[in-house]
Design a protein around this motif. Structure first.
Motif, PDB file in Angstrom:
ATOM      1  N   LYS A 109      -6.658  -2.675   4.694  1.00  0.00           N
ATOM      2  CA  LYS A 109      -7.635  -2.772   3.415  1.00  0.00           C
ATOM      3  C   LYS A 109      -7.035  -2.436   2.392  1.00  0.00           C
ATOM      4  O   LYS A 109      -6.508  -1.517   2.193  1.00  0.00           O
ATOM      5  CB  LYS A 109      -8.987  -2.111   3.891  1.00  0.00           C
ATOM      6  CG  LYS A 109     -10.073  -2.500   3.054  1.00  0.00           C
ATOM      7  CD  LYS A 109     -11.318  -2.076   3.356  1.00  0.00           C
ATOM      8  CE  LYS A 109     -12.824  -2.443   2.759  1.00  0.00           C
ATOM      9  NZ  LYS A 109     -12.977  -1.247   1.704  1.00  0.00           N
ATOM     10  N   GLY A 110      -7.206  -3.071   1.012  1.00  0.00           N
ATOM     11  CA  GLY A 110      -6.689  -2.482   0.003  1.00  0.00           C
ATOM     12  C   GLY A 110      -5.128  -3.014  -0.436  1.00  0.00           C
ATOM     13  O   GLY A 110      -4.853  -3.118  -1.363  1.00  0.00           O
ATOM     14  N   PHE A 111      -4.423  -3.635   0.553  1.00  0.00           N
ATOM     15  CA  PHE A 111      -3.207  -4.285   0.303  1.00  0.00           C
ATOM     16  C   PHE A 111      -3.298  -5.707   0.031  1.00  0.00           C
ATOM     17  O   PHE A 111      -3.919  -6.590   0.820  1.00  0.00           O
ATOM     18  CB  PHE A 111      -2.279  -3.978   1.780  1.00  0.00           C
ATOM     19  CG  PHE A 111      -1.786  -2.565   1.808  1.00  0.00           C
ATOM     20  CD1 PHE A 111      -0.365  -2.419   1.585  1.00  0.00           C
ATOM     21  CD2 PHE A 111      -2.493  -1.764   2.391  1.00  0.00           C
ATOM     22  CE1 PHE A 111       0.240  -1.175   1.963  1.00  0.00           C
ATOM     23  CE2 PHE A 111      -2.107  -0.350   2.576  1.00  0.00           C
ATOM     24  CZ  PHE A 111      -0.706   0.052   2.342  1.00  0.00           C
ATOM     25  N   GLY A 128       1.565  -4.940  -0.708  1.00  0.00           N
ATOM     26  CA  GLY A 128       1.472  -3.590  -1.575  1.00  0.00           C
ATOM     27  C   GLY A 128       0.184  -3.395  -1.979  1.00  0.00           C
ATOM     28  O   GLY A 128      -0.803  -3.960  -1.929  1.00  0.00           O
ATOM     29  N   LYS A 129       0.295  -1.953  -2.268  1.00  0.00           N
ATOM     30  CA  LYS A 129      -1.163  -1.361  -2.531  1.00  0.00           C
ATOM     31  C   LYS A 129      -1.035  -0.466  -3.855  1.00  0.00           C
ATOM     32  O   LYS A 129       0.055   0.516  -3.751  1.00  0.00           O
ATOM     33  CB  LYS A 129      -1.696  -0.413  -1.400  1.00  0.00           C
ATOM     34  CG  LYS A 129      -3.041   0.146  -1.698  1.00  0.00           C
ATOM     35  CD  LYS A 129      -3.711   0.694  -0.489  1.00  0.00           C
ATOM     36  CE  LYS A 129      -4.819   1.464  -0.460  1.00  0.00           C
ATOM     37  NZ  LYS A 129      -5.185   2.163   0.631  1.00  0.00           N
ATOM     38  N   GLY A 130      -1.713  -0.355  -4.851  1.00  0.00           N
ATOM     39  CA  GLY A 130      -1.623   0.470  -6.008  1.00  0.00           C
ATOM     40  C   GLY A 130      -0.969  -0.248  -7.080  1.00  0.00           C
ATOM     41  O   GLY A 130      -0.764   0.443  -8.424  1.00  0.00           O
ATOM     42  N   GLN A 135      -4.096   4.700 -12.201  1.00  0.00           N
ATOM     43  CA  GLN A 135      -4.124   6.056 -11.894  1.00  0.00           C
ATOM     44  C   GLN A 135      -3.007   6.251 -10.934  1.00  0.00           C
ATOM     45  O   GLN A 135      -2.641   7.692 -10.845  1.00  0.00           O
ATOM     46  CB  GLN A 135      -5.515   6.571 -11.149  1.00  0.00           C
ATOM     47  CG  GLN A 135      -6.722   5.753 -11.963  1.00  0.00           C
ATOM     48  CD  GLN A 135      -6.978   6.457 -13.507  1.00  0.00           C
ATOM     49  OE1 GLN A 135      -6.747   7.429 -13.547  1.00  0.00           O
ATOM     50  NE2 GLN A 135      -7.345   5.707 -14.460  1.00  0.00           N
ATOM     51  N   THR A 136      -2.773   5.598 -10.099  1.00  0.00           N
ATOM     52  CA  THR A 136      -1.888   5.995  -8.875  1.00  0.00           C
ATOM     53  C   THR A 136      -0.529   6.060  -9.497  1.00  0.00           C
ATOM     54  O   THR A 136       0.252   5.401 -10.022  1.00  0.00           O
ATOM     55  CB  THR A 136      -1.917   4.956  -7.727  1.00  0.00           C
ATOM     56  OG1 THR A 136      -1.142   5.347  -6.611  1.00  0.00           O
ATOM     57  CG2 THR A 136      -1.428   3.691  -8.049  1.00  0.00           C
ATOM     58  N   GLN A 137       0.091   7.261  -8.807  1.00  0.00           N
ATOM     59  CA  GLN A 137       1.748   7.363  -9.069  1.00  0.00           C
ATOM     60  C   GLN A 137       2.670   6.767  -8.055  1.00  0.00           C
ATOM     61  O   GLN A 137       3.750   6.483  -8.333  1.00  0.00           O
ATOM     62  CB  GLN A 137       2.105   8.861  -9.048  1.00  0.00           C
ATOM     63  CG  GLN A 137       1.140   9.899 -10.038  1.00  0.00           C
ATOM     64  CD  GLN A 137       1.433   9.481 -11.338  1.00  0.00           C
ATOM     65  OE1 GLN A 137       2.440   9.394 -12.035  1.00  0.00           O
ATOM     66  NE2 GLN A 137       0.393   9.167 -12.164  1.00  0.00           N
ATOM     67  N   ASN A 138       2.089   6.389  -6.892  1.00  0.00           N
ATOM     68  CA  ASN A 138       2.862   6.013  -5.652  1.00  0.00           C
ATOM     69  C   ASN A 138       2.145   4.529  -5.223  1.00  0.00           C
ATOM     70  O   ASN A 138       1.126   4.228  -5.224  1.00  0.00           O
ATOM     71  CB  ASN A 138       2.692   6.959  -4.547  1.00  0.00           C
ATOM     72  CG  ASN A 138       3.521   8.056  -4.560  1.00  0.00           C
ATOM     73  OD1 ASN A 138       4.595   7.897  -4.759  1.00  0.00           O
ATOM     74  ND2 ASN A 138       3.007   9.132  -4.602  1.00  0.00           N
ATOM     75  N   TYR A 160       6.016   0.485   7.254  1.00  0.00           N
ATOM     76  CA  TYR A 160       5.309   0.913   6.279  1.00  0.00           C
ATOM     77  C   TYR A 160       6.001   1.915   5.428  1.00  0.00           C
ATOM     78  O   TYR A 160       6.967   2.771   5.889  1.00  0.00           O
ATOM     79  CB  TYR A 160       3.955   1.863   6.745  1.00  0.00           C
ATOM     80  CG  TYR A 160       3.063   2.637   5.737  1.00  0.00           C
ATOM     81  CD1 TYR A 160       1.980   2.029   5.076  1.00  0.00           C
ATOM     82  CD2 TYR A 160       3.636   3.678   5.333  1.00  0.00           C
ATOM     83  CE1 TYR A 160       1.486   2.456   4.361  1.00  0.00           C
ATOM     84  CE2 TYR A 160       2.922   4.444   4.608  1.00  0.00           C
ATOM     85  CZ  TYR A 160       1.686   3.958   4.037  1.00  0.00           C
ATOM     86  OH  TYR A 160       1.012   4.634   3.112  1.00  0.00           O
ATOM     87  N   PHE A 161       6.119   1.827   3.888  1.00  0.00           N
ATOM     88  CA  PHE A 161       6.758   2.878   3.194  1.00  0.00           C
ATOM     89  C   PHE A 161       6.164   2.990   1.877  1.00  0.00           C
ATOM     90  O   PHE A 161       5.203   2.262   1.576  1.00  0.00           O
ATOM     91  CB  PHE A 161       8.157   2.440   3.078  1.00  0.00           C
ATOM     92  CG  PHE A 161       8.449   1.147   2.530  1.00  0.00           C
ATOM     93  CD1 PHE A 161       8.745  -0.012   3.513  1.00  0.00           C
ATOM     94  CD2 PHE A 161       8.490   0.877   1.275  1.00  0.00           C
ATOM     95  CE1 PHE A 161       8.800  -1.296   2.663  1.00  0.00           C
ATOM     96  CE2 PHE A 161       8.860  -0.348   0.677  1.00  0.00           C
ATOM     97  CZ  PHE A 161       8.952  -1.130   1.685  1.00  0.00           C
ATOM     98  N   GLU A 162       6.514   4.153   1.241  1.00  0.00           N
ATOM     99  CA  GLU A 162       5.757   4.420  -0.188  1.00  0.00           C
ATOM    100  C   GLU A 162       7.186   4.597  -1.116  1.00  0.00           C
ATOM    101  O   GLU A 162       8.157   4.897  -0.765  1.00  0.00           O
ATOM    102  CB  GLU A 162       5.006   5.553  -0.326  1.00  0.00           C
ATOM    103  CG  GLU A 162       3.836   5.472   0.726  1.00  0.00           C
ATOM    104  CD  GLU A 162       2.773   6.699   0.730  1.00  0.00           C
ATOM    105  OE1 GLU A 162       3.220   7.770  -0.059  1.00  0.00           O
ATOM    106  OE2 GLU A 162       1.992   6.663   1.578  1.00  0.00           O
ATOM    107  N   LYS A 163       6.670   4.177  -2.482  1.00  0.00           N
ATOM    108  CA  LYS A 163       7.718   4.501  -3.437  1.00  0.00           C
ATOM    109  C   LYS A 163       6.881   5.034  -4.774  1.00  0.00           C
ATOM    110  O   LYS A 163       5.641   4.491  -4.778  1.00  0.00           O
ATOM    111  CB  LYS A 163       8.254   2.874  -3.901  1.00  0.00           C
ATOM    112  CG  LYS A 163       9.140   2.403  -2.959  1.00  0.00           C
ATOM    113  CD  LYS A 163      10.593   2.862  -2.662  1.00  0.00           C
ATOM    114  CE  LYS A 163      11.457   2.214  -1.562  1.00  0.00           C
ATOM    115  NZ  LYS A 163      12.806   2.602  -1.618  1.00  0.00           N
ATOM    116  N   ALA A 164       7.723   5.614  -5.503  1.00  0.00           N
ATOM    117  CA  ALA A 164       7.205   6.066  -6.800  1.00  0.00           C
ATOM    118  C   ALA A 164       7.074   4.967  -7.701  1.00  0.00           C
ATOM    119  O   ALA A 164       8.010   3.916  -8.060  1.00  0.00           O
ATOM    120  CB  ALA A 164       8.256   7.168  -7.627  1.00  0.00           C
TER     121      ALA A 164
END
Ligand SMILES: [Zn+2]
Length: 184
Positions: A109-111, A128-130, A135-138, A160-164
């Motif tokens: 959910k949210g992606f 992707g999400k964000g 507001q979000t940094q990541n 699954y991975f995150e990035k700045a």
């Protein structure tokens, strides 16, 4: 003997309804999930996917399966020869992985859909999400590697991975994320 019926109202951190005194997630959550999954037999990937199924339709099936939390169906979407199945060789190991949060990438959910790319029998779907959240940094990403063995697309692997967020000026492309194209 009493049978405990567990609805959605029991939270993971609530006391388990069986009366053991433990938290639900540490007690009967897993067993209840397996029981629920075993009773769902209505859909299979082979019934819904054929050789003409596009990546977009595949994504929609993935979304639906995820929204309805049909873990059997999501597992069915994975290729039996791929690295995902090597990590999770049975549906039960997959359900347990989801329950233990070892698996964090299944069109959650949210992606949102970010990119799709095809080359021959290989397809990439990037979620992707964000991206639209100031507001979000990541940024969080889910990358699905699909293969078509002749009978239609299946999930070869998922990451699954995150990035700045500061790394990107625009919606990231596969190249921006250093995602290798061929994964043979
Ligand atoms: Zn219990």
């Amino acid at each position: 003997m009493t049978e405990t019926t567990v609805g959605k109202s029991v939270g993971r951190n609530d006391k388990c309804p069986c009366g053991s005194g433990k938290k639900y997630k540490k007690c009967c959550l897993q067993a209840n999930k397996l029981k629920q999954e075993a009773s769902k037999t209505s859909r299979s990937a082979a019934d819904l996917i054929d050789k003409d199924t596009t990546a977009w339709s595949f994504y929609k099936l993935l979304r639906d399966g995820s929204a309805q939390n049909i873990l059997n169906f999501l597992y069915d979407l994975t290729d039996e020869k791929g690295p995902f199945r090597q990590r999770f060789p049975t549906p039960e190991s997959f359900f347990k992985g989801v329950s233990d949060s070892d698996i964090r990438a299944f069109a959650t959910k949210g992606f949102e859909l970010v990119r799709i790319r095809h080359d021959g029998d290989e397809t990439l779907i990037l979620l992707g999400k964000g991206l639209d959240n100031k507001q979000t940094q990541n940024l969080s990403f889910e990358l699905f590697r699909l293969k078509d063995a002749g009978t239609g697309l299946r999930i070869w692997d998922v990451e699954y991975f995150e990035k700045a967020k500061s790394e990107f000026n625009t919606t990231p492309r596969f190249e921006d994320l250093n995602i290798a194209w061929s994964w043979n």
